[in-house]
Design a protein around this motif. Structure first.
Motif, PDB file in Angstrom:
ATOM      1  N   TRP A  66       0.820  -1.213   0.000  1.00 37.14           N
ATOM      2  CA  TRP A  66       0.000   0.000   0.000  1.00 37.14           C
ATOM      3  C   TRP A  66       0.855   1.265   0.000  1.00 37.14           C
ATOM      4  CZ3 TRP A  66      -4.689   1.565  -1.183  1.00 37.14           C
ATOM      5  CH2 TRP A  66      -5.672   0.590  -1.359  1.00 37.14           C
ATOM      6  N   ASP A  67       2.021   1.221   0.669  1.00 34.00           N
ATOM      7  CA  ASP A  67       2.926   2.372   0.618  1.00 34.00           C
ATOM      8  C   ASP A  67       3.371   2.592  -0.826  1.00 34.00           C
ATOM      9  OD1 ASP A  67       3.148   3.096   3.421  1.00 34.00           O
ATOM     10  OD2 ASP A  67       4.213   1.206   3.703  1.00 34.00           O
ATOM     11  N   THR A  68       3.818   1.505  -1.451  1.00 34.41           N
ATOM     12  CA  THR A  68       4.320   1.593  -2.819  1.00 34.41           C
ATOM     13  C   THR A  68       3.231   2.101  -3.766  1.00 34.41           C
ATOM     14  OG1 THR A  68       5.693  -0.305  -2.284  1.00 34.41           O
ATOM     15  CG2 THR A  68       5.503   0.271  -4.611  1.00 34.41           C
ATOM     16  N   PHE A  69       2.039   1.555  -3.592  1.00 37.08           N
ATOM     17  CA  PHE A  69       0.914   1.885  -4.472  1.00 37.08           C
ATOM     18  C   PHE A  69       0.509   3.350  -4.347  1.00 37.08           C
ATOM     19  CE2 PHE A  69      -3.684   1.341  -5.690  1.00 37.08           C
ATOM     20  CZ  PHE A  69      -3.508   0.690  -6.885  1.00 37.08           C
ATOM     21  N   THR A  70       0.331   3.815  -3.107  1.00 34.88           N
ATOM     22  CA  THR A  70      -0.152   5.186  -2.915  1.00 34.88           C
ATOM     23  C   THR A  70       0.950   6.212  -3.203  1.00 34.88           C
ATOM     24  OG1 THR A  70       0.278   4.903  -0.560  1.00 34.88           O
ATOM     25  CG2 THR A  70      -1.989   4.716  -1.267  1.00 34.88           C
ATOM     26  N   LEU A  71       2.195   5.877  -2.861  1.00 36.36           N
ATOM     27  CA  LEU A  71       3.276   6.845  -3.076  1.00 36.36           C
ATOM     28  C   LEU A  71       3.576   7.013  -4.568  1.00 36.36           C
ATOM     29  CD1 LEU A  71       5.546   5.922  -0.043  1.00 36.36           C
ATOM     30  CD2 LEU A  71       4.316   8.080  -0.404  1.00 36.36           C
ATOM     31  N   SER A  72       3.241   6.002  -5.366  1.00 37.28           N
ATOM     32  CA  SER A  72       3.448   6.165  -6.806  1.00 37.28           C
ATOM     33  C   SER A  72       2.183   6.724  -7.473  1.00 37.28           C
ATOM     34  CB  SER A  72       3.848   4.828  -7.434  1.00 37.28           C
ATOM     35  OG  SER A  72       2.795   3.895  -7.269  1.00 37.28           O
ATOM     36  N   GLY A  73       1.200   7.159  -6.647  1.00 39.86           N
ATOM     37  CA  GLY A  73       0.019   7.835  -7.184  1.00 39.86           C
ATOM     38  C   GLY A  73      -0.922   6.931  -7.950  1.00 39.86           C
ATOM     39  N   ARG A  74      -0.944   5.640  -7.597  1.00 43.54           N
ATOM     40  CA  ARG A  74      -1.785   4.737  -8.368  1.00 43.54           C
ATOM     41  C   ARG A  74      -3.181   4.548  -7.789  1.00 43.54           C
ATOM     42  NH1 ARG A  74       1.065  -0.678  -9.668  1.00 43.54           N
ATOM     43  NH2 ARG A  74      -0.707  -0.903 -11.055  1.00 43.54           N
ATOM     44  N   GLY A  75      -3.448   5.142  -6.619  1.00 43.40           N
ATOM     45  CA  GLY A  75      -4.792   5.025  -6.050  1.00 43.40           C
ATOM     46  C   GLY A  75      -5.778   5.864  -6.857  1.00 43.40           C
ATOM     47  N   ARG A  76      -7.082   5.682  -6.575  1.00 44.77           N
ATOM     48  CA  ARG A  76      -8.077   6.492  -7.273  1.00 44.77           C
ATOM     49  C   ARG A  76      -8.125   7.898  -6.708  1.00 44.77           C
ATOM     50  NH1 ARG A  76     -13.824   3.801  -7.681  1.00 44.77           N
ATOM     51  NH2 ARG A  76     -13.231   2.915  -5.691  1.00 44.77           N
ATOM     52  N   ALA A  77      -7.449   8.099  -5.573  1.00 46.92           N
ATOM     53  CA  ALA A  77      -7.377   9.426  -4.980  1.00 46.92           C
ATOM     54  C   ALA A  77      -5.911   9.849  -4.998  1.00 46.92           C
ATOM     55  CB  ALA A  77      -7.920   9.395  -3.556  1.00 46.92           C
ATOM     56  N   PRO A  78      -5.354  10.134  -6.177  1.00 46.62           N
ATOM     57  CA  PRO A  78      -3.920  10.413  -6.263  1.00 46.62           C
ATOM     58  C   PRO A  78      -3.551  11.596  -5.369  1.00 46.62           C
ATOM     59  CG  PRO A  78      -5.012  10.795  -8.392  1.00 46.62           C
ATOM     60  CD  PRO A  78      -6.050  10.285  -7.461  1.00 46.62           C
ATOM     61  N   GLY A  79      -2.408  11.479  -4.731  1.00 48.52           N
ATOM     62  CA  GLY A  79      -1.985  12.553  -3.832  1.00 48.52           C
ATOM     63  C   GLY A  79      -2.310  12.222  -2.386  1.00 48.52           C
ATOM     64  N   ASP A  80      -3.383  11.443  -2.160  1.00 40.81           N
ATOM     65  CA  ASP A  80      -3.694  11.020  -0.799  1.00 40.81           C
ATOM     66  C   ASP A  80      -2.804   9.825  -0.454  1.00 40.81           C
ATOM     67  OD1 ASP A  80      -5.587  12.915  -0.506  1.00 40.81           O
ATOM     68  OD2 ASP A  80      -7.311  11.568  -0.447  1.00 40.81           O
ATOM     69  N   THR A  81      -1.968   9.992   0.544  1.00 42.61           N
ATOM     70  CA  THR A  81      -1.138   8.877   0.999  1.00 42.61           C
ATOM     71  C   THR A  81      -1.348   8.699   2.497  1.00 42.61           C
ATOM     72  OG1 THR A  81       0.791  10.153   1.666  1.00 42.61           O
ATOM     73  CG2 THR A  81       0.638   9.574  -0.668  1.00 42.61           C
ATOM     74  N   ALA A  82      -0.834   7.602   3.006  1.00 45.56           N
ATOM     75  CA  ALA A  82      -0.976   7.350   4.447  1.00 45.56           C
ATOM     76  C   ALA A  82       0.372   7.509   5.142  1.00 45.56           C
ATOM     77  CB  ALA A  82      -1.552   5.962   4.677  1.00 45.56           C
ATOM     78  N   GLU A  83       1.223   8.403   4.611  1.00 42.41           N
ATOM     79  CA  GLU A  83       2.537   8.641   5.228  1.00 42.41           C
ATOM     80  C   GLU A  83       2.393   9.060   6.689  1.00 42.41           C
ATOM     81  OE1 GLU A  83       5.376  10.797   2.230  1.00 42.41           O
ATOM     82  OE2 GLU A  83       3.296  10.967   1.550  1.00 42.41           O
ATOM     83  N   VAL A  84       1.344   9.868   6.970  1.00 39.63           N
ATOM     84  CA  VAL A  84       1.089  10.286   8.351  1.00 39.63           C
ATOM     85  C   VAL A  84      -0.248   9.711   8.847  1.00 39.63           C
ATOM     86  CG1 VAL A  84       0.811  12.246   9.912  1.00 39.63           C
ATOM     87  CG2 VAL A  84       2.411  12.404   7.989  1.00 39.63           C
ATOM     88  N   ALA A  85      -1.233   9.702   7.994  1.00 42.03           N
ATOM     89  CA  ALA A  85      -2.591   9.224   8.335  1.00 42.03           C
ATOM     90  C   ALA A  85      -3.069   9.891   9.623  1.00 42.03           C
ATOM     91  CB  ALA A  85      -2.635   7.706   8.419  1.00 42.03           C
TER      92      ALA A  85
END
Ligand SMILES: *[C@@H]1O[C@H](CO)[C@@H](O)[C@H](O)[C@H]1NC(C)=O
Ligand SMILES: *[C@@H]1O[C@H](CO)[C@@H](O)[C@H](O)[C@H]1NC(C)=O
Length: 560
Positions: A66-85
């Motif tokens: 999930w880190d890899t997926f979200t940090l490379s902007g592949r989620g449907r909500a690009p830019g939203d990551t869980a680095e801090v959540a």
């Protein structure tokens, strides 16, 4: 396959007609039941590691898929990551204080596999800081008289396992998971009595290997998800046996699995084909995992449908893998309880038009799911009672913990006065109580979730929490919503004492949230004040000291 506009229109017409033809459920569904839950009933809230912890690369944690997926902007909500959540990694004490405030008797959370084993492989070494983090959390809960309910794996697979082994596509994952589970039993089992191996594995494999909306983002239509699920069921089995043979004697705990499923209501209850389609939906959704674990094999409906379609598609073997006799014996009976997740109801009709292009999980089910355009805000509470009955009769009357139940708010802005969530909660919990009166062995209820958190491919656009989290602020302040107040009262009373009492909670909940809303509205002002005290005052102070020093130096020079 994506539904076409034609199909959608057809579906809407069918739904309108069907809803006219069907009744809204048996009459007793509509009445509220005042009464108490059995003594010792467990009340809780849930969360998961990736959605709340943040600290994604701190203290030697390895990356998850999930880190890899979200940090490379592949989620449907690009830019939203869980680095801090929710920054819960640094705010454990704060979260435990909220749990105490709610008065819950259990807290369901998950361990991050890559925080404990950065490469995912036990032989590569354990991260002591990860171990310490969870150990402290468990101790803090126990000190507060809150029972930890621990999920071993809630979707955040260590990235190296995906990169090196192809993740759940690979049969060797089962033994790797067993080793990880065994480590957790060893490290925490002296204090943890309730374990869930996996959380909603159906969504994990459907979105990860069929739609590609979740990592690893593959679209292996109609094949990848069945293979992944097959290996997950074996992984669960190995973990359960490891507990049963090595740890249960000393630790006396229970190991189950959390499976989430909607209730499927036939569109036209008078149509045998719709009835059959609705039942098929439940077997594909819940029975896919519960069937093997409780009865030893995949549901007949899955074996038949996928087998027939595979032949039609010119394949030599069914796309659904098969368990050997020996495997069936090993898998059957490997859950001490069922964790049941449930959020909503779907109307289901038999599909009477030809399938789309190529094999898919949807096509295999041969049905049409319809959302009610008049969907009431408080949901269809009776769905949970029917699903509990289905689980009771299909899987040999197991003890059940409702492991997830809740409703999101689809807005980024703060709405602490979530009266609609209060109504959802009151309705759904009441239907759980009715199921218990009917004889279903429900042992506990877990509302999803404690905090607003990172909602996977939806990013921060959906809020499930009892506590609103201000993600724009670096300190991630938490504010109670009206539903938190209502839940607290319900837990305290262990049910619904009387109409008068429940009505009073409702009013109090709304009063409390309007006060909290004012506090939240004042937040920008407060953080401004905070900035003044934290930055401006020290800066001005330092400047004054410097100035004084210079003046002093000048004065001294003059003197000489
Ligand atoms: C599965 O993992 C093993 C290592 O255990 C590896 O050698 C093999 O290539 C993997 N198979 C697939 C299909 O990725
Ligand atoms: C679980 O462990 C007990 C005690 O060791 C054993 O008697 C039982 O057969 C085990 N259950 C299974 C299904 O292996």
């Amino acid at each position: 396959m994506r539904p076409t506009w034609g199909a959608a229109l057809w579906g809407a017409l069918l739904l309108a007609w069907g809803l006219r033809a069907t009744r809204k459920g048996p009459p007793e569904d509509g009445t509220f039941y005042y009464g108490s839950f059995p003594q010792g009933f467990s009340w809780g809230v849930g969360s998961s590691a990736f959605q709340t912890e943040g600290a994604w690369e701190q203290d030697s944690k390895g990356p998850s898929v999930w880190d890899t997926f979200t940090l490379s902007g592949r989620g449907r909500a690009p830019g939203d990551t869980a680095e801090v959540a929710c920054d819960s990694y640094h705010r454990v004490q704060e979260d435990v204080a909220l749990l105490r405030e709610l008065g819950v008797t259990h807290y369901r959370f998950s361990l991050s596999w890559p925080r404990l084993l950065p490469t995912g492989v036990r032989a590569d070494g354990l991260n002591q800081k990860g171990l310490r983090f969870y150990s402290d959390l468990i101790d803090a809960l126990l000190q507060s008289n809150i029972t930890p309910v621990v999920t071993l794996h809630h979707w955040d697979l260590p990235q190296p396992l995906q990169a090196r082994w192809g993740g759940w596509q690979n049969a060797s994952m089962a033994a790797l998971f067993r080793d990880y589970a065994d480590l957790c039993f060893q490290a925490f089992g002296d204090r943890v009595r309730l374990w869930l191996t996996f959380a909603d594995p159906r969504t994990m494999v459907e979105e990860g290997y069929e739609t590609g909306r979740h990592p690893p983002g593959l679209q292996l239509q109609g094949t990848g998800l069945y293979v992944a699920a097959h290996h997950i069921i074996k992984a669960h089995t190995l973990a359960w046996h490891s507990y049963n043979s090595t740890w249960r004697g000393r630790q006396r705990g229970l190991v189950g699995i959390s499976l989430s499923c909607s209730w499927a209501e036939p569109l036209d209850a008078g149509d045998p084909e719709d009835l059959e389609a609705a039942e098929r939906f439940l077997h594909f959704c819940l029975g896919w995992f519960a069937g093997p674990i409780f009865t030893g094999d995949y549901p007949q409906a899955m074996k038949q449908n996928i087998g027939r379609k595979s032949v039609e598609q010119g394949l030599e073997r069914s796309r659904l893998p098969a368990f050997s006799r020996q495997e069936q014996g090993l898998i059957r009976g490997t859950a001490d309880f069922l964790g049941l997740g449930h959020f909503t109801t779907r109307y289901v009709a038999a599909r009477s038009w030809p399938a789309g292009q190529g094999p898919s999980y949807r096509d295999d089910q041969g049905l049409q799911e319809l959302a009610d355009p008049r969907w009431p805000a408080a949901g269809y509470p009776w769905g949970i009672r029917r699903l509990l009955h289905f689980a009771q009769t299909q899987y040999g009357d197991p003890p059940i913990y409702v492991s997830e139940n809740g409703v999101p708010q689809r807005t980024a802005c703060a709405q602490l006065c979530d009266e609609w969530r209060v109504r959802y909660l009151r309705g759904y919990v009441n239907e759980v109580l009715k199921a218990i009166k009917d004889g279903v062995r429900v042992r506990g209820y877990t509302c999803w979730s404690l905090l607003d958190q990172f909602e996977w491919d939806r990013g921060y656009a959906e809020r499930y929490g009892f506590y609103f989290v201000d993600f724009a602020s670096t300190v991630r302040p938490r504010y109670p919503k009206a539903s938190a107040h209502f839940y607290k009262r319900m837990v305290q009373a262990n049910g619904f004492p009387s109409a008068q009492e429940v009505g009073r909670w409702h009013l109090q909940a709304l009063e409390s949230c309007s006060i909290n809303s004012q506090m939240l509205a004042a937040e920008p002002l407060r953080s401004h004040m905070q900035m003044v005290t934290e930055i401006v005052v020290p800066t001005v102070g330092t400047l004054c000291v410097l100035l004084a020093a210079v003046l002093l130096a000048v004065l001294l020079r003059r003197r000489c």
